[in-house]
Design an enzyme around this catalytic site. Sequence first.
Site, PDB file in Angstrom:
ATOM      1  N   ASN A 159     128.139  21.985  -3.206  1.00  0.00           N
ATOM      2  CA  ASN A 159     128.942  22.235  -2.006  1.00  0.00           C
ATOM      3  C   ASN A 159     130.111  21.253  -1.923  1.00  0.00           C
ATOM      4  O   ASN A 159     129.989  20.082  -2.263  1.00  0.00           O
ATOM      5  CB  ASN A 159     128.092  22.196  -0.735  1.00  0.00           C
ATOM      6  CG  ASN A 159     127.270  20.939  -0.565  1.00  0.00           C
ATOM      7  OD1 ASN A 159     126.867  20.311  -1.534  1.00  0.00           O
ATOM      8  ND2 ASN A 159     127.017  20.567   0.669  1.00  0.00           N
ATOM      9  N   ILE A 160     131.248  21.784  -1.481  1.00  0.00           N
ATOM     10  CA  ILE A 160     132.464  20.991  -1.344  1.00  0.00           C
ATOM     11  C   ILE A 160     132.965  21.172   0.079  1.00  0.00           C
ATOM     12  O   ILE A 160     133.388  22.270   0.467  1.00  0.00           O
ATOM     13  CB  ILE A 160     133.532  21.427  -2.365  1.00  0.00           C
ATOM     14  CG1 ILE A 160     132.988  21.224  -3.785  1.00  0.00           C
ATOM     15  CG2 ILE A 160     134.827  20.634  -2.165  1.00  0.00           C
ATOM     16  CD1 ILE A 160     133.911  21.664  -4.885  1.00  0.00           C
ATOM     17  N   GLU A 161     132.863  20.090   0.857  1.00  0.00           N
ATOM     18  CA  GLU A 161     133.201  20.186   2.287  1.00  0.00           C
ATOM     19  C   GLU A 161     134.658  19.840   2.543  1.00  0.00           C
ATOM     20  O   GLU A 161     135.391  19.399   1.648  1.00  0.00           O
ATOM     21  CB  GLU A 161     132.263  19.268   3.079  1.00  0.00           C
ATOM     22  CG  GLU A 161     130.820  19.713   2.932  1.00  0.00           C
ATOM     23  CD  GLU A 161     129.850  18.976   3.834  1.00  0.00           C
ATOM     24  OE1 GLU A 161     130.182  17.899   4.361  1.00  0.00           O
ATOM     25  OE2 GLU A 161     128.736  19.512   3.995  1.00  0.00           O
ATOM     26  N   GLU A 180     126.399  27.670  -4.091  1.00  0.00           N
ATOM     27  CA  GLU A 180     126.173  28.935  -4.803  1.00  0.00           C
ATOM     28  C   GLU A 180     127.504  29.616  -5.126  1.00  0.00           C
ATOM     29  O   GLU A 180     127.682  30.195  -6.197  1.00  0.00           O
ATOM     30  CB  GLU A 180     125.334  29.897  -3.943  1.00  0.00           C
ATOM     31  CG  GLU A 180     123.953  29.386  -3.587  1.00  0.00           C
ATOM     32  CD  GLU A 180     123.917  28.573  -2.298  1.00  0.00           C
ATOM     33  OE1 GLU A 180     124.883  27.834  -2.020  1.00  0.00           O
ATOM     34  OE2 GLU A 180     122.921  28.669  -1.579  1.00  0.00           O
ATOM     35  N   CYS A 205     122.823  30.782   2.234  1.00  0.00           N
ATOM     36  CA  CYS A 205     123.347  31.270   3.522  1.00  0.00           C
ATOM     37  C   CYS A 205     123.720  32.748   3.398  1.00  0.00           C
ATOM     38  O   CYS A 205     123.783  33.309   2.292  1.00  0.00           O
ATOM     39  CB  CYS A 205     124.548  30.437   3.967  1.00  0.00           C
ATOM     40  SG  CYS A 205     126.096  30.882   3.151  1.00  0.00           S
ATOM     41  N   CYS A 239     126.752  33.548   1.145  1.00  0.00           N
ATOM     42  CA  CYS A 239     126.440  33.442  -0.295  1.00  0.00           C
ATOM     43  C   CYS A 239     125.610  34.634  -0.758  1.00  0.00           C
ATOM     44  O   CYS A 239     125.813  35.141  -1.870  1.00  0.00           O
ATOM     45  CB  CYS A 239     125.713  32.132  -0.593  1.00  0.00           C
ATOM     46  SG  CYS A 239     126.818  30.710  -0.508  1.00  0.00           S
TER      47      CYS A 239
HETATM   48  N1  THU Z   1     125.333  24.846   2.018  1.00  0.00           N
HETATM   49  C1  THU Z   1     125.335  25.293   0.723  1.00  0.00           C
HETATM   50  O1  THU Z   1     125.970  24.687  -0.160  1.00  0.00           O
HETATM   51  N2  THU Z   1     124.637  26.421   0.433  1.00  0.00           N
HETATM   52  C2  THU Z   1     123.937  27.146   1.353  1.00  0.00           C
HETATM   53  O2  THU Z   1     123.481  28.235   1.030  1.00  0.00           O
HETATM   54  C3  THU Z   1     123.715  26.613   2.696  1.00  0.00           C
HETATM   55  C4  THU Z   1     124.631  25.509   3.084  1.00  0.00           C
HETATM   56  C5  THU Z   1     126.119  23.641   2.341  1.00  0.00           C
HETATM   57  C6  THU Z   1     127.348  23.902   3.151  1.00  0.00           C
HETATM   58  C7  THU Z   1     127.558  22.562   3.824  1.00  0.00           C
HETATM   59  O3  THU Z   1     128.311  21.736   2.970  1.00  0.00           O
HETATM   60  C8  THU Z   1     126.159  21.971   3.953  1.00  0.00           C
HETATM   61  O4  THU Z   1     125.341  22.744   3.099  1.00  0.00           O
HETATM   62  C9  THU Z   1     125.605  22.026   5.361  1.00  0.00           C
HETATM   63  O5  THU Z   1     125.685  23.292   5.890  1.00  0.00           O
END
Ligand code: THU
Length: 132
Positions: free
Chosen positions: A42-44, A55, A86, A89
């Site tokens: 994940n990249i915020e 994903e 989520c 995804c």
């Molecule tokens: N996140 C994912 O990378 N994949 C998911 O399926 C659920 C959530 C990440 C997004 C965000 O950076 C962090 O988890 C908290 O929601």
Amino acid sequence: MNKKELIKLAVEAKTKSYSPYSKFRVGAALLTKDGKVFKGANIENAAYGATMCAERTAIFTAKLEGVEEYSAIAIASDSGDYIPPCGTCRQVLLELCGEKLDVHITNGDGEVKTFKLKELLPFSFGDKNLNG
Ligand code: THU
């Protein structure tokens, strides 16, 4: 590549996470039908809505490399609970990988639940609805 090896790569991928806001690292490892693996994390973003999940970073990388056939994805986080993909995804994986994709979901105790993507997104919207 077996399930255990794919999960190990998802755990490794988590180290690439950029998650200064949630501090919730997620890693994904996507296995293609011909045995290649694409990792994602994940990249915020400070504008939270611009965040991208692990994903989708994996599947978009694979798609850009021209991959069309996938067999499985493993997902890992630091949480003790299982880390299910989520809704967004699920929708993207359905479009690009298909409903037969195996989704290996892990928890902090090293336990794994495996689902077919179709089970995680039943009665889905897809190209069939636009063109059917
Ligand atoms: N996140 C994912 O990378 N994949 C998911 O399926 C659920 C959530 C990440 C997004 C965000 O950076 C962090 O988890 C908290 O929601």
